[in-house]
Design a protein around this motif. Sequence first.
Motif, PDB file in Angstrom:
ATOM      1  N   ALA A 356       0.831  -1.197   0.000  1.00 44.07           N
ATOM      2  CA  ALA A 356       0.000   0.000   0.000  1.00 44.07           C
ATOM      3  C   ALA A 356       0.871   1.254   0.000  1.00 44.07           C
ATOM      4  CB  ALA A 356      -0.921   0.008   1.222  1.00 44.07           C
ATOM      5  N   VAL A 357       0.521   2.187  -0.861  1.00 42.62           N
ATOM      6  CA  VAL A 357       1.235   3.469  -0.929  1.00 42.62           C
ATOM      7  C   VAL A 357       0.204   4.588  -0.910  1.00 42.62           C
ATOM      8  CG1 VAL A 357       3.236   2.538  -2.151  1.00 42.62           C
ATOM      9  CG2 VAL A 357       1.278   3.351  -3.455  1.00 42.62           C
ATOM     10  N   GLY A 358       0.651   5.775  -0.586  1.00 45.12           N
ATOM     11  CA  GLY A 358      -0.234   6.928  -0.590  1.00 45.12           C
ATOM     12  C   GLY A 358      -0.983   7.094   0.720  1.00 45.12           C
ATOM     13  N   ASP A 359      -2.002   7.971   0.679  1.00 48.47           N
ATOM     14  CA  ASP A 359      -2.790   8.298   1.864  1.00 48.47           C
ATOM     15  C   ASP A 359      -3.604   7.079   2.309  1.00 48.47           C
ATOM     16  OD1 ASP A 359      -4.086  10.070   3.815  1.00 48.47           O
ATOM     17  OD2 ASP A 359      -5.857   9.757   2.555  1.00 48.47           O
ATOM     18  N   PRO A 360      -3.502   6.679   3.580  1.00 50.02           N
ATOM     19  CA  PRO A 360      -4.232   5.493   4.049  1.00 50.02           C
ATOM     20  C   PRO A 360      -5.740   5.615   3.890  1.00 50.02           C
ATOM     21  CG  PRO A 360      -2.513   6.086   5.606  1.00 50.02           C
ATOM     22  CD  PRO A 360      -2.591   7.207   4.619  1.00 50.02           C
ATOM     23  N   ILE A 771     -18.355   3.345   4.933  1.00 51.63           N
ATOM     24  CA  ILE A 771     -17.715   4.667   4.956  1.00 51.63           C
ATOM     25  C   ILE A 771     -18.017   5.376   6.268  1.00 51.63           C
ATOM     26  CG2 ILE A 771     -17.787   6.961   3.916  1.00 51.63           C
ATOM     27  CD1 ILE A 771     -18.086   5.616   1.197  1.00 51.63           C
ATOM     28  N   SER A 772     -19.249   5.256   6.699  1.00 51.01           N
ATOM     29  CA  SER A 772     -19.630   5.860   7.974  1.00 51.01           C
ATOM     30  C   SER A 772     -18.943   5.156   9.150  1.00 51.01           C
ATOM     31  CB  SER A 772     -21.149   5.799   8.140  1.00 51.01           C
ATOM     32  OG  SER A 772     -21.545   6.279   9.406  1.00 51.01           O
ATOM     33  N   GLU A 773     -18.875   3.828   9.106  1.00 51.08           N
ATOM     34  CA  GLU A 773     -18.274   3.059  10.192  1.00 51.08           C
ATOM     35  C   GLU A 773     -16.809   3.413  10.395  1.00 51.08           C
ATOM     36  OE1 GLU A 773     -17.854   0.503  13.315  1.00 51.08           O
ATOM     37  OE2 GLU A 773     -19.749   0.995  12.286  1.00 51.08           O
ATOM     38  N   PHE A 774     -16.058   3.582   9.291  1.00 45.58           N
ATOM     39  CA  PHE A 774     -14.627   3.870   9.391  1.00 45.58           C
ATOM     40  C   PHE A 774     -14.323   5.363   9.450  1.00 45.58           C
ATOM     41  CE2 PHE A 774     -14.596  -0.391   7.441  1.00 45.58           C
ATOM     42  CZ  PHE A 774     -13.811  -1.038   8.379  1.00 45.58           C
ATOM     43  N   GLY A 775     -15.364   6.171   9.454  1.00 43.93           N
ATOM     44  CA  GLY A 775     -15.164   7.604   9.609  1.00 43.93           C
ATOM     45  C   GLY A 775     -14.345   8.236   8.502  1.00 43.93           C
ATOM     46  N   LEU A 776     -14.486   7.726   7.292  1.00 40.97           N
ATOM     47  CA  LEU A 776     -13.724   8.295   6.178  1.00 40.97           C
ATOM     48  C   LEU A 776     -14.210   9.719   5.915  1.00 40.97           C
ATOM     49  CD1 LEU A 776     -13.579   5.236   3.746  1.00 40.97           C
ATOM     50  CD2 LEU A 776     -11.917   5.991   5.431  1.00 40.97           C
ATOM     51  N   GLY A 777     -13.273  10.628   5.815  1.00 40.18           N
ATOM     52  CA  GLY A 777     -13.604  12.037   5.683  1.00 40.18           C
ATOM     53  C   GLY A 777     -13.525  12.778   7.000  1.00 40.18           C
ATOM     54  N   GLY A 778     -13.407  12.044   8.109  1.00 43.31           N
ATOM     55  CA  GLY A 778     -13.280  12.675   9.414  1.00 43.31           C
ATOM     56  C   GLY A 778     -11.858  13.113   9.713  1.00 43.31           C
ATOM     57  N   GLU A 779     -11.676  13.762  10.847  1.00 38.33           N
ATOM     58  CA  GLU A 779     -10.364  14.301  11.209  1.00 38.33           C
ATOM     59  C   GLU A 779      -9.341  13.201  11.461  1.00 38.33           C
ATOM     60  OE1 GLU A 779     -10.842  16.856  14.515  1.00 38.33           O
ATOM     61  OE2 GLU A 779     -12.071  18.344  13.443  1.00 38.33           O
ATOM     62  N   ASN A 780      -9.759  12.100  12.063  1.00 32.76           N
ATOM     63  CA  ASN A 780      -8.819  11.030  12.429  1.00 32.76           C
ATOM     64  C   ASN A 780      -8.790   9.896  11.412  1.00 32.76           C
ATOM     65  OD1 ASN A 780      -8.239  12.395  14.851  1.00 32.76           O
ATOM     66  ND2 ASN A 780     -10.016  11.436  15.850  1.00 32.76           N
ATOM     67  N   ALA A 781      -9.345  10.131  10.220  1.00 32.54           N
ATOM     68  CA  ALA A 781      -9.450   9.052   9.235  1.00 32.54           C
ATOM     69  C   ALA A 781      -8.088   8.491   8.859  1.00 32.54           C
ATOM     70  CB  ALA A 781     -10.186   9.550   7.994  1.00 32.54           C
ATOM     71  N   THR A 782      -7.113   9.366   8.661  1.00 35.24           N
ATOM     72  CA  THR A 782      -5.792   8.899   8.220  1.00 35.24           C
ATOM     73  C   THR A 782      -5.145   8.004   9.266  1.00 35.24           C
ATOM     74  OG1 THR A 782      -5.448  10.878   6.868  1.00 35.24           O
ATOM     75  CG2 THR A 782      -3.485   9.629   7.501  1.00 35.24           C
TER      76      THR A 782
END
Length: 828
Positions: A356-360, A771-782
């Motif tokens: 895996a490369v790039g933004d998590p 997407i909601s479960e993993f909080g993608l787009g949230g502050e701690n997503a990365t």
Amino acid sequence: MKSAAGSTTQLSESQYALRCKELLTLMSQLRAVGAQTDLDLPRITVIGNQSAGKSSLVEAISGIKCRLSSSTNQWSCRISIRVEFEENGAPRGDVTEMQFGDTITKKAAVETALRRAQFAVLHPSLSFQDVLSYEMTTIKEGLPGLQPLPFSRNVVCVDLEGPELTDLMFLDLPGLIANADTEIINLVEEMVVSYIKGNSLILVALPMTDDIENQKALRLARQVDPHGARTIGVLTKPDMLTEGSNMRELWLDVIEGRSKHQLLHGYFCTRQPDDAERRKNITVREARSAENEFFSQTLPWSGTAQKHRFGTENLVSTLSTLLVSIINDSLPRIQSMANDHIATCLRELEGLPPKAVGDPATHMLNLITSFCTDIRQYVDGQSDMSILIHERNAAFTEFKEAINKTQPKFVAQLPGQAGTHGFPIQIDNEGGKPPSATDLIASQKPVYLTDVQAHIAQSITRELPGNIPFSAKKTLIAAFQSTWLACAVKCFDSVKESMFSLLMRCINDQFGRYSRLQNKLQMCITTSAQKHFLSCAETLMAILNAEQMPYTQNTHYLQASTEKWLGRYKDERAGNKRNNTEEEPAGKRRKLNTDPQPSASTSREDMFKFGPAPGLSTPATAFGASTAAFGTPMTAFGAASSSSSAFKMAKNVPGPAFGNQAANPAQGFHAYATKQQTPRPVERTPSPSPTPVISDAEKINNVLAQLADLGYTGITADDFGKLRQADQFETEIAVMSEVRGYFQRVIDIIPQLIDSLFLRTLAASLQGELISEFGLGGENATAVCAALLEEDPALVAKREELLARSRRLEKVQGQLREFGLNRPVSNA
């Protein structure tokens, strides 16, 4: 080599010797990059029991145990440690060979350096710098509190260069031991066997002080080289046999080939310095001179004709020739093996998911999107992703068959009447009461006219004479619905298991490399799927509960279906049982197995005008009626359709006679058809011919054609039964017909709801829920995604091992390309 007269011929001075040096140097370079891990490189492997004189033998050949090569430079020694195995003995992905200490130019310093290197191998937790700084007393006695490994498969490599050395390469393995723990004994033997397999010359050191039958090393050599084609026996310690001992004669038989232990390359005998000579620190030249003098003056060695098999120099000459021949012959195969191995390695790497490369968070979104797309394609039934649909269809078919089996088995006759199958099968009820009609329907047993009659009688309360209570029909309908819930549950459970299995398999395929993410996804998706399952189950329960109260707005469908069964039950009551099944749709039954031509009074165009009766809609399928409460059109059972109502009639064949005209409601049809035919003039009297046999099917088709000609369209063979006169069981037959006509209303709606409210709804909502479960787009997503995307250690190790092997094999290919494989070998 050295002749008997003492003159010396340097192997390093000939063209052959130069080629030998190049080949042996190539092997050393290949080993240095770890080629022996993947390829079977040619080698000489020295084995022997403990105290067999093995180490002294190698020292005699090389000065010390080592890889040695001739050189015009001054004598030098370089010690390295090659690490191929972990502490537990498991192979490492990457082989490393690191120099231990500085290059040695004094022979006296070699022994100390070797002891330190061996100490480092048995203490892998210590750095080389620490081991090199320890006093020799520490090396000999060990470190307090630090236990060394009992044995290691990693090796100490010694490279010698000098003008007096012959190009050879040796692997000096540990001596075979008998007095140690079984685990250590087995480990040493396994290591020895692994090194003497394949492309190896086996040099077996055999002490003459012990009987040849007791030599374990020779037995191991025989195990991997049963014909002795790669084995050379070297007899050691001949000076320890007393004069006149019969052991000398026995060993002479071995050397001269008279024993049963024969080898293709035979046996050699060497004599190394004794303790007194070692204390004097004699040189290699002095040791060889003493060896030659011993064999030339000691019986029986001095009297043998096999003098070329005595002395270290003769052994070295033979070993050099054999090893170089093996190397030269093996190079094309080694190159081919290297190419094959690297191709296999690259294919395995391509089979692994890329790192895996790039933004998590972006990578996580891409993974979830790909996963959910696959699930939707499985639910839609893409051509190459149809396994779920096949399993779903199998469950739906089983559900249909189970519902069909619940249809009431009404028999429009009396128990025991001719044409029935005897009396009804009794059901064990408490009190010995006979089974009721509802009991018989629920247990899928035949229900006779008397059973229905008794049921109606028990249902009547305040009704006026001739009125049938609604409860009588309702309870009969409820009886055949009693198992519908169990059938629906079984069907839904089967589809659920197929969907769950697919979800888990796709999770493992796409997220198996991320163990933490895989575990979390399994929990999330299981929860989501269970939620949709329960929601769909509530709807199914509502549908099945609604079915318990008979209701329909498709009155024309119920009327047509009821009339169809009324005709059939009346036919059965009259003893006229047609050869068809209750489950067949009316549209299929109407087309009989004949192919008659149209009559003279009916055109072919008129034949195909037999559409549905006025007021009836065109039927869809035999099964699949849905509940009116959900607005889905009901299907017609037995209503005529324009596509299936064309019945052909026999050409110029009179209509059928219906027997007793007074009792037959269809009387007059034959006379009418005969009257309409145009007579032909008779020119001559034809020869008599047998009266044609007209089948029942042809008779029915003729009647239907004549009725159509009179304008009575839409009539089917099922309608004939309605023409029969009423009898005492008319009411019972009517109830049976209406109940049977109401059957089969959930065969389509239940599967449709499972597909729509469970499979499709789950597939459509899955991506948004994840997407909601993993909080993608949230502050701690990365940070959250980076932790979840940490790869499985086993996969990381596999990728690293393949990358290391690939790099190693690329170096091997480079060494082989630089060397070239087309230069000839001269025997000059």
